[in-house]
Design a protein around this motif. Structure first.
Motif, short mmCIF file in Angstrom:
data_model
loop_
_atom_site.label_atom_id
_atom_site.label_comp_id
_atom_site.label_asym_id
_atom_site.label_seq_id
_atom_site.Cartn_x
_atom_site.Cartn_y
_atom_site.Cartn_z
N LYS A 15 -16.62 31.89 8.31
CA LYS A 15 -15.73 30.73 8.09
C LYS A 15 -15.94 30.09 6.73
O LYS A 15 -14.97 29.68 6.09
CB LYS A 15 -15.95 29.66 9.18
N VAL A 59 -13.94 15.87 12.00
CA VAL A 59 -14.15 16.94 12.97
C VAL A 59 -15.38 17.71 12.49
O VAL A 59 -15.48 18.04 11.31
CB VAL A 59 -12.92 17.87 13.04
N VAL A 92 -15.05 25.97 21.04
CA VAL A 92 -16.40 25.60 21.45
C VAL A 92 -17.17 25.17 20.20
O VAL A 92 -17.09 25.82 19.16
CB VAL A 92 -17.12 26.80 22.13
N VAL A 122 -16.58 22.44 18.51
CA VAL A 122 -15.69 21.66 17.64
C VAL A 122 -15.62 20.24 18.22
O VAL A 122 -15.17 20.06 19.35
CB VAL A 122 -14.26 22.28 17.57
N GLN A 138 -15.16 18.02 8.59
CA GLN A 138 -13.79 18.13 8.09
C GLN A 138 -13.01 16.86 8.34
O GLN A 138 -13.15 16.24 9.41
CB GLN A 138 -13.13 19.28 8.84
N PHE A 174 -10.30 14.63 9.68
CA PHE A 174 -9.51 14.77 10.91
C PHE A 174 -8.05 14.54 10.56
O PHE A 174 -7.68 13.48 10.05
CB PHE A 174 -9.98 13.76 11.97
N ILE A 175 -7.22 15.56 10.83
CA ILE A 175 -5.79 15.43 10.53
C ILE A 175 -5.13 14.74 11.73
O ILE A 175 -4.63 15.39 12.65
CB ILE A 175 -5.15 16.82 10.25
N ASP A 206 -1.33 22.51 16.67
CA ASP A 206 -1.47 23.34 15.48
C ASP A 206 -0.41 24.43 15.49
O ASP A 206 0.35 24.57 16.46
CB ASP A 206 -2.89 23.90 15.31
N PHE A 243 -7.78 16.83 21.44
CA PHE A 243 -7.31 17.08 20.06
C PHE A 243 -7.30 18.56 19.73
O PHE A 243 -6.71 18.98 18.75
CB PHE A 243 -8.16 16.29 19.05
N ASN A 298 -6.36 24.76 21.48
CA ASN A 298 -6.62 26.15 21.94
C ASN A 298 -6.01 26.40 23.32
O ASN A 298 -6.21 25.61 24.24
CB ASN A 298 -8.12 26.41 22.02
N LEU A 302 -2.50 23.27 10.34
CA LEU A 302 -2.14 21.96 10.87
C LEU A 302 -1.04 21.39 9.99
O LEU A 302 -1.01 21.66 8.78
CB LEU A 302 -3.35 21.01 10.84
N GLU A 341 -7.98 28.42 9.75
CA GLU A 341 -8.62 29.69 9.99
C GLU A 341 -7.63 30.85 9.86
O GLU A 341 -6.45 30.68 10.13
CB GLU A 341 -9.17 29.68 11.43
P1 ADP Z 1 -11.89 27.59 16.87
O1 ADP Z 1 -11.86 28.58 15.75
O2 ADP Z 1 -13.16 27.55 17.63
O3 ADP Z 1 -10.65 27.62 17.71
P2 ADP Z 1 -10.75 25.52 15.26
O4 ADP Z 1 -11.33 25.21 13.96
O5 ADP Z 1 -9.51 26.35 15.30
O6 ADP Z 1 -11.88 26.18 16.17
O7 ADP Z 1 -10.48 24.16 16.04
C1 ADP Z 1 -9.97 24.12 17.37
C2 ADP Z 1 -8.77 23.16 17.46
O8 ADP Z 1 -9.15 21.83 17.09
C3 ADP Z 1 -7.65 23.53 16.48
O9 ADP Z 1 -6.78 24.49 17.04
C4 ADP Z 1 -6.97 22.19 16.24
O10 ADP Z 1 -6.02 21.90 17.26
C5 ADP Z 1 -8.12 21.19 16.35
N1 ADP Z 1 -8.65 20.88 15.00
C6 ADP Z 1 -9.54 21.61 14.31
N2 ADP Z 1 -9.81 21.07 13.10
C7 ADP Z 1 -9.05 19.96 13.01
C8 ADP Z 1 -8.90 18.94 12.00
N3 ADP Z 1 -9.57 18.99 10.85
N4 ADP Z 1 -8.03 17.93 12.25
C9 ADP Z 1 -7.33 17.89 13.42
N5 ADP Z 1 -7.47 18.78 14.42
C10 ADP Z 1 -8.30 19.82 14.22
#
Ligand code: ADP
Length: 296
Positions: free
Chosen positions: A95, A134, A144, A146, A172, A174-175, A182, A205, A208, A245, A255
């Motif tokens: 990552k 986040v 998991v 997060v 990170q 938070f959006i 997403d 939030f 997944n 996002l 990702e």
């Molecule tokens: P994983 O790879 O374990 O699925 P992610 O980084 O995709 O982890 O995060 C899981 C979910 O959390 C994302 O699909 C999104 O909905 C939410 N999320 C992750 N990062 C942010 C962020 N910086 N701001 C807002 N929501 C987020």
């Protein structure tokens, strides 16, 4: 290459290949073995060498990345065309490395800091603009590890806990305006062939699907489309699931997934994504057409 022929994505790829007249075989990469010192590289499976293949479709889960990419590399050395190359898969699984590569090429992403054992949590939080943030364990998948920390105090205690785990993590921005949703853009070659919007369940939030999120077909903006295509290209992936996002300042990439699942995207969009993947292989697979053949 798949650990389980009953998985939806594996079944669909086999089905789509056979429908188009191809011979398909599912090979469990963890059961493959090989002589890496041999002058004639080969992959062995259940007592016989796997020969005569035109292409290999890697479906390597996060937990088998190390061995799975080694098997794929061996296929590449024999000249078999890989849907995604081993080097690109390894790159996308890291990552930090992938976010650094994307950022270097000007792809938008949430303001992101990374750390292992920061002495100055205050400064790390200030670096990304302060709470809410986040916090993500680098090793996590499917949401998991997060965590959303809404206050500075909450962020500090999560970072303290992660520091104690001897783990690498991201902090990170938070959006908020994404509102628990997403976008997954499914890229094949230099096209987005399908896209869905995933919405987390009430009060969650994380969007997944494994965490109870729901998916719907979505129309992407031209900027989202080009961000997804460029991101896949920067990672060197022919096929990728690009997760973004919708932020106030345009799409931000979270990702780039090198073995994107087919169930959610085919279900939400009704498209035959498996068939499009096979079509891409038909147009592109040539023996020995791997940039990283032997090296890398
Ligand atoms: P994983 O790879 O374990 O699925 P992610 O980084 O995709 O982890 O995060 C899981 C979910 O959390 C994302 O699909 C999104 O909905 C939410 N999320 C992750 N990062 C942010 C962020 N910086 N701001 C807002 N929501 C987020």
């Amino acid at each position: 290459m798949s650990r389980n022929s009953k998985l939806y994505s594996t079944r669909r790829l086999v089905e789509a290949g056979r429908e188009r007249g191809h011979e398909m075989q599912v090979v469990d990469h963890l059961r493959c073995y090989m002589n890496i010192a041999s002058h004639q590289p080969a992959v062995h499976y259940k007592g016989v060498p796997l020969t005569g293949f035109d292409a290999v479709i890697p479906r390597i889960g996060a937990s088998a990345t190390f061995y799975g990419t080694a098997v794929l590399r061996q296929f590449e050395m024999t000249g078999v065309f890989p849907l995604n190359e081993s080097v690109a898969i390894s790159r996308s699984r890291d990552k930090l490395r992938s976010l650094q590569l994307l950022s270097r090429r000007g792809i938008g992403m949430p303001v992101t800091g990374f750390a292992h054992s920061p002495d100055d949590t205050d400064d790390l939080l200030a670096l990304v603009g302060g709470a809410p943030v986040v916090i993500k364990l680098i090793e996590g998948t499917q949401g998991v590890g997060v965590v959303l920390a809404e206050t500075k105090q909450a962020a500090e205690s999560v970072i303290d806990a992660f520091r104690g785990l001897n783990a690498n993590f991201l902090v990170q921005e938070f959006i908020t305006e994404a509102r628990g949703a997403d976008i997954r853009a499914f890229v094949i070659g230099n096209k987005v062939v399908a896209a869905m919007r995933r919405q987390g369940k009430e009060g969650e939030f994380r969007s997944n699907l494994h965490r109870g999120g729901t998916a719907q077909v979505v129309k992407l903006t031209p900027e989202e489309r080009s961000t997804a295509i460029r991101s896949a290209g920067i990672m060197g992936l022919n096929v990728a699931g690009v997760d973004m996002l919708r932020s106030n300042h345009g799409p931000v990439v979270m990702e780039v997934n090198s073995s994107p699942g087919l169930e959610g995207i085919e279900g939400a969009t009704g498209k035959n994504v498996a068939g499009l993947i096979i079509g891409f292989i038909e147009s592109n697979a040539r023996p020995g057409k791997t940039r990283t053949r032997g090296a890398g």
